[in-house]
Design an enzyme around this catalytic site. Structure first.
Site, PDB file in Angstrom:
ATOM      1  N   ASN A   1       0.883  -1.174   0.000  1.00  0.00           N
ATOM      2  CA  ASN A   1       0.000   0.000   0.000  1.00  0.00           C
ATOM      3  C   ASN A   1       0.916   1.217   0.000  1.00  0.00           C
ATOM      4  OD1 ASN A   1       0.381   1.235   2.710  1.00  0.00           O
ATOM      5  ND2 ASN A   1      -0.416  -0.717   3.465  1.00  0.00           N
TER       6      ASN A   1
ATOM      7  N   ASN B   1      -7.507  -7.756   9.971  1.00  0.00           N
ATOM      8  CA  ASN B   1      -7.676  -8.407   8.672  1.00  0.00           C
ATOM      9  C   ASN B   1      -7.849  -9.915   8.737  1.00  0.00           C
ATOM     10  OD1 ASN B   1      -5.429  -5.954   7.835  1.00  0.00           O
ATOM     11  ND2 ASN B   1      -7.400  -6.074   6.817  1.00  0.00           N
TER      12      ASN B   1
ATOM     13  N   ARG C   1       0.593 -11.634   2.415  1.00  0.00           N
ATOM     14  CA  ARG C   1      -0.186 -11.886   3.630  1.00  0.00           C
ATOM     15  C   ARG C   1      -0.923 -13.226   3.611  1.00  0.00           C
ATOM     16  NH1 ARG C   1      -3.035  -6.898   6.469  1.00  0.00           N
ATOM     17  NH2 ARG C   1      -2.848  -8.454   8.130  1.00  0.00           N
TER      18      ARG C   1
ATOM     19  N   ARG D   1      -8.684  -4.196  -2.164  1.00  0.00           N
ATOM     20  CA  ARG D   1      -8.379  -5.504  -1.576  1.00  0.00           C
ATOM     21  C   ARG D   1      -9.579  -6.442  -1.746  1.00  0.00           C
ATOM     22  NH1 ARG D   1      -3.925  -5.105   2.001  1.00  0.00           N
ATOM     23  NH2 ARG D   1      -2.487  -3.625   1.082  1.00  0.00           N
TER      24      ARG D   1
ATOM     25  N   HIS E   1      -8.435   0.063   2.648  1.00  0.00           N
ATOM     26  CA  HIS E   1      -9.359  -0.750   3.445  1.00  0.00           C
ATOM     27  C   HIS E   1     -10.440   0.184   3.980  1.00  0.00           C
ATOM     28  CE1 HIS E   1      -6.217  -4.048   4.687  1.00  0.00           C
ATOM     29  NE2 HIS E   1      -7.067  -4.558   3.809  1.00  0.00           N
TER      30      HIS E   1
ATOM     31  N   ASP F   1     -11.714   0.323   6.860  1.00  0.00           N
ATOM     32  CA  ASP F   1     -11.461   0.822   8.223  1.00  0.00           C
ATOM     33  C   ASP F   1     -10.423   1.936   8.272  1.00  0.00           C
ATOM     34  OD1 ASP F   1      -9.048  -0.541   7.976  1.00  0.00           O
ATOM     35  OD2 ASP F   1      -9.316  -1.787   9.751  1.00  0.00           O
TER      36      ASP F   1
ATOM     37  N   ALA G   1       3.262   1.367   7.900  1.00  0.00           N
ATOM     38  CA  ALA G   1       2.829   0.167   7.155  1.00  0.00           C
ATOM     39  C   ALA G   1       1.394   0.340   6.675  1.00  0.00           C
ATOM     40  CB  ALA G   1       2.941  -1.066   8.038  1.00  0.00           C
TER      41      ALA G   1
ATOM     42  N   CYS H   1      -6.691  -1.298  12.942  1.00  0.00           N
ATOM     43  CA  CYS H   1      -6.056  -2.397  12.192  1.00  0.00           C
ATOM     44  C   CYS H   1      -5.357  -3.375  13.132  1.00  0.00           C
ATOM     45  CB  CYS H   1      -5.002  -1.866  11.234  1.00  0.00           C
ATOM     46  SG  CYS H   1      -5.560  -0.644  10.069  1.00  0.00           S
TER      47      CYS H   1
HETATM   48  N1  ARG Z   1       0.482  -3.401   5.602  1.00  0.00           N
HETATM   49  C1  ARG Z   1      -0.852  -3.916   5.859  1.00  0.00           C
HETATM   50  C2  ARG Z   1      -1.544  -4.186   4.537  1.00  0.00           C
HETATM   51  O1  ARG Z   1      -1.332  -3.451   3.604  1.00  0.00           O
HETATM   52  C3  ARG Z   1      -1.627  -2.962   6.696  1.00  0.00           C
HETATM   53  C4  ARG Z   1      -2.982  -3.475   7.052  1.00  0.00           C
HETATM   54  C5  ARG Z   1      -3.803  -2.497   7.795  1.00  0.00           C
HETATM   55  N2  ARG Z   1      -4.988  -3.089   8.266  1.00  0.00           N
HETATM   56  C6  ARG Z   1      -6.221  -2.557   8.178  1.00  0.00           C
HETATM   57  N3  ARG Z   1      -7.197  -3.198   8.740  1.00  0.00           N
HETATM   58  N4  ARG Z   1      -6.450  -1.452   7.508  1.00  0.00           N
HETATM   59  O2  ARG Z   1      -2.300  -5.113   4.397  1.00  0.00           O
END
Ligand code: ARG
Length: 276
Positions: free
Chosen positions: A25, A79, A98, A145, A174, A176, A263, A269
């Site tokens: 991201n 997540n 992931r 995503r 995302h 959230d 990140a 998150c």
């Molecule tokens: N680096 C992670 C990703 O890109 C961060 C996730 C953040 N989580 C969230 N629920 N927004 O997946």
């Protein structure tokens, strides 16, 4: 305002193996992390501990899923799954980086008494699916995503109306990161992240109680908040938003979370609500 009588439970994953080592991201800065790895890791551990302490000091419970070497983003437990009642719809991640988290999350939920289901479509759990208790609706972000097709799977499994919202700004990849239901019919949203149609949909559900987050607070991840009752645990925000939320009766618990913003994540998150 009164808070809900149920003691909320949150799943967290300790940052033992956390690092910023790849880019999935636009916030991710492996170069910046690499310059001072040890300093950042120490900071990440301290900031995660402060988040956990804050949650526990409010009388809320934290459950832990063991972290795994080689899965640095596992710390973002939001997540791992979407949970409602005792059913967990486990994530099917969009990125190979992931994907290894899926079997570990499935195992944890199975071991802890949840009914475990897997989606066919790409679906990134509580990062993209947010349940508003008062409205009894699930809002689902898609575009970066989770795939839109996951909405029908959510609807069928949980027997709730799912409101899909297309995300259009890759910084808010995302749901959230740009939307957050609050108590008493309020919600926060980042206008930048949605289509005009999506914003109109949110207006339809929240009316004047939809609080539009300005760009500066939005990039501080103001919407990435852990909310229960009138309490909001969130990253450090801006004076304007702070005044606005406080004047509406919310109690803010702001925490520095820069090691996670690097990140693309913050307080929400780093947690996954296990109770409705
Ligand atoms: N680096 C992670 C990703 O890109 C961060 C996730 C953040 N989580 C969230 N629920 N927004 O997946």
């Amino acid at each position: 305002m009164s808070s809900s009588p149920i003691i909320p439970e949150y799943l967290m994953c300790a940052p033992d193996f956390y690092e910023v080592s790849y880019i999935i991201n636009p916030w991710m800065r492996p170069d910046q992390w690499a310059q001072e790895k040890d300093v950042w890791l120490a900071k990440a551990k301290q900031q995660w501990g402060a988040l956990k302490d804050t949650i526990e000091s409010l009388g809320w419970r934290v459950r832990l899923i063991p972290p795994a070497d080689g899965l640095p983003d596992m710390v973002f437990s939001a997540n791992h799954a979407f949970v409602l009642g005792k059913t967990a719809l486990i994530a099917r991640f969009a990125t190979k980086e992931r994907a290894g988290e899926t079997p570990l999350a499935a195992q944890w939920f199975a071991d802890n008494g949840f009914r475990v289901e897997h989606p066919t479509a790409v679906f990134e759990g509580g990062g993209d699916a947010l349940y508003d208790n008062a409205l009894d609706l699930i809002f689902m972000g898609h575009g970066f995503r989770s795939q839109l097709a996951a909405a029908a799977e959510l609807q069928a499994l949980f027997n709730k109306t799912v409101v899909p919202l297309q995300l259009v700004d890759d910084r808010f990849y995302h749901l959230d990161t740009c939307f957050c239901p609050l108590l008493n019919g309020y919600a926060m949203a980042t206008p930048l992240a949605f289509t005009a149609e999506g914003l109109a949909t949110l207006r339809q559900h929240y009316g004047d109680k939809l609080l539009l987050v300005d760009d500066q607070a939005a990039v501080h991840f103001a919407c990435n908040a852990v909310v229960h009752g009138q309490n909001i645990v969130m990253p450090t925000i801006t004076d304007g938003l702070r005044q606005n939320l406080t004047s509406l009766g919310f109690t803010l618990h702001e925490l520095p979370l820069d090691s996670y913003l690097m990140a693309g994540g913050a307080s929400r998150c780093l947690t996954l609500k296990l109770t409705d």
